[in-house]
Design a protein around this motif. Sequence first.
Motif, short mmCIF file in Angstrom:
data_model
loop_
_atom_site.label_atom_id
_atom_site.label_comp_id
_atom_site.label_asym_id
_atom_site.label_seq_id
_atom_site.Cartn_x
_atom_site.Cartn_y
_atom_site.Cartn_z
N ARG A 53 0.83 -1.22 0.00
CA ARG A 53 0.00 0.00 0.00
C ARG A 53 0.85 1.26 0.00
O ARG A 53 0.31 2.37 -0.02
N GLN A 102 -2.32 -14.07 -14.37
CA GLN A 102 -2.70 -13.85 -12.97
C GLN A 102 -1.50 -13.42 -12.13
O GLN A 102 -1.59 -12.47 -11.33
N MET A 106 -0.24 -9.77 -9.95
CA MET A 106 0.07 -9.73 -8.52
C MET A 106 1.50 -9.26 -8.27
O MET A 106 1.74 -8.46 -7.36
N THR B 93 -8.60 -18.82 -9.54
CA THR B 93 -8.62 -17.46 -10.08
C THR B 93 -9.89 -16.70 -9.72
O THR B 93 -11.00 -17.18 -9.94
N ARG B 99 -9.23 -7.21 -11.49
CA ARG B 99 -8.04 -7.87 -12.05
C ARG B 99 -7.95 -9.32 -11.59
O ARG B 99 -8.12 -9.62 -10.42
N ARG B 100 -7.64 -10.22 -12.53
CA ARG B 100 -7.56 -11.64 -12.16
C ARG B 100 -6.28 -11.92 -11.39
O ARG B 100 -5.21 -11.44 -11.76
N ILE B 101 -6.41 -12.70 -10.34
CA ILE B 101 -5.23 -13.12 -9.55
C ILE B 101 -5.44 -14.57 -9.08
O ILE B 101 -6.53 -15.11 -9.16
N ASN B 102 -4.36 -15.16 -8.57
CA ASN B 102 -4.44 -16.48 -7.95
C ASN B 102 -4.75 -16.27 -6.47
O ASN B 102 -3.90 -15.84 -5.70
N SER B 106 -2.47 -15.38 -2.17
CA SER B 106 -2.70 -14.04 -1.66
C SER B 106 -3.23 -14.13 -0.24
O SER B 106 -4.23 -14.80 0.01
N HIS B 111 -6.21 -7.86 1.61
CA HIS B 111 -7.32 -7.40 0.76
C HIS B 111 -8.32 -6.50 1.46
O HIS B 111 -9.45 -6.34 0.97
N ASP B 114 -10.91 -4.28 -0.48
CA ASP B 114 -10.97 -4.69 -1.88
C ASP B 114 -12.36 -5.21 -2.27
O ASP B 114 -13.12 -5.68 -1.43
N SER B 153 -10.78 -16.21 -15.11
CA SER B 153 -9.54 -15.80 -15.77
C SER B 153 -9.84 -15.21 -17.14
O SER B 153 -9.30 -14.16 -17.53
N GLU B 160 -8.33 -7.15 -19.98
CA GLU B 160 -6.94 -6.75 -20.23
C GLU B 160 -6.73 -6.48 -21.72
O GLU B 160 -6.08 -5.51 -22.10
N GLN B 165 -3.64 -4.26 -23.28
CA GLN B 165 -2.44 -4.87 -22.71
C GLN B 165 -1.89 -5.92 -23.67
O GLN B 165 -2.64 -6.78 -24.13
N ARG B 186 -2.45 -16.03 -23.34
CA ARG B 186 -3.01 -15.26 -22.22
C ARG B 186 -3.70 -16.15 -21.19
O ARG B 186 -3.89 -15.73 -20.05
#
Lengths: 328, 214
Positions: A53, A102, A106, B93, B99-102, B106, B111, B114, B153, B160, B165, B186
């Motif tokens: 952050r 993904q 991150m 995902t 935004r896509r993340i795993n 995380s 978060h 979020d 995803s 994106e 992108q 992708r």
Amino acid sequence: MKPFVYERARDAAQAVAALVADPDAVFLGGGTNLVDHMRLGVASPDRVVDVTRLPFDRIEQLADGRVCIGANVRNSELAAHRLIRTRYPMLSQALLAGASGQLRNMATTAGNLMQRTRCVYFQNVTTPCNKRQPGSGCSAIGGYTRYHAILGASEHCIAVHPSDMAVAMSALDARVVVLGPSGERRIPLVDFHRLPGDEPERDTVLRHGELITAVELPALPVAAHSLYRKVRDRRSFAFALVSVAAALDVRGGTIADVRIAFGGVAHKPWRATRAEEILRGTDATPEQFERAADTELAAARSQPGNAFKVKMLRNTLVAALQELAGAA
Amino acid sequence: MTASHFALLVDANVDVQYRCPVYKRFTAAGAPSSLERMAELYGMDSLHVVVNGARYDLEGVDSRTTLLDLIRERLHLTGSKKGCDHGQCGACTVLVNGRRINACLSLALTHDGDAITTIEGLAGGDTLHPVEAAFLEHDGFQCGYCTPGQICSAAGMLDEARQGQPSYVTDDADHVELTDAEIRERMSGNLCRCGAYVNIVAAIRDAARPAHGS
């Protein structure tokens, strides 16, 4: 996973102070490598200081032409940024050659530099590893070595640094901006990561508590004509067997300027200074490219499982330079 | 679960509130009493997230909890799947702030504040998300385990691409065109052990057409 205290840094100075006060504390960026290591038992911090952050999330062009990349800029944002795509295409390509969509969303710039080797013995806590447990021995030597080093390794460790981004940044003469307890310092990226020597547990020259705040790229006109070429076991989402970041400026058939770095072959991004020296001022011909590659790789020492890398890297470098020369 | 524990799960002042029984027991016992001390000892904290449009004010979140475990075990949204738990398969995902993340890599506590969208939140009521509809149309799955991750995803990936992108196989970053090669590159962060890739690519190609653009 071992219990730990989670703490969100309010500002950079407080983040640094939090680590200085606790030798077992670590910074947390995107978490893609650290969280995995905490689960595997490779890392077991008692305090995790989340720095994501902090306001280091911009890509700025400075008045003197340098580009300053904030430590928290995500890999996907950096790869897509127009300044990076046009002035440093090899960096954009290197980022896009790494990980998955993904993970790139991150992973942060600083975290990418700080990621650790994917050597299978380092990530498996049941096998000896000098990097994970100094003095315990190296399981890779005499073991599975397909993804291991051919340059700059030691009898204590033959692991490679896994980053693609850092390879391009090494070729680009980037500098890492670091905030520590006694203020700010700048570390050339080529000196940021270490060769293993007899201290393979130390990946970088960072001291405990030092926080990466940015990476600076010099103006470097030659970088506008550059590329990143990566060879891997599958076409996407795989670490490099070998990779080459190269920039070339050819004028009237003569090489005016050149930058070369290798990935997947050493404990750090391998800046090919010997090859660059040979090429500067010579003709941009396949013969000269081969001579430069052979000179740089004269020091290569392979393992039974990765002897193929020497020729693969030689051919990849020659092909990358020919592509750049052909498109000049 | 005892009646007193159950009572802790319901709080009229917030949309949804969960409290950890263990956490409550310690605080009720007197010492150690301060919340800071509790967090210090047990690595627990509060967390405010919006998941699929619903606000969750959570307390006593163990610092070791990943976003995936929070979503599945605490919020009981079990659409997001745990495949490898190492960020290699993409079954987990989700979209975080679009935004896509795993989610498996995380930490949940990172978060706070979020907005998270899981497979349960992609559709608008009974209207399927274009990617969901295309997966049905093209049989983009066999066993279905990777499907929630594939669809989340793909939804993130299409955004994106719309934002311009580039990917590793993009020739002209000023005009991103989702060819099959682009889709495969992708989507390389999502594995399908059944090998339904051919139909997955067809579904995404279909969902990417302007008529389906959102």
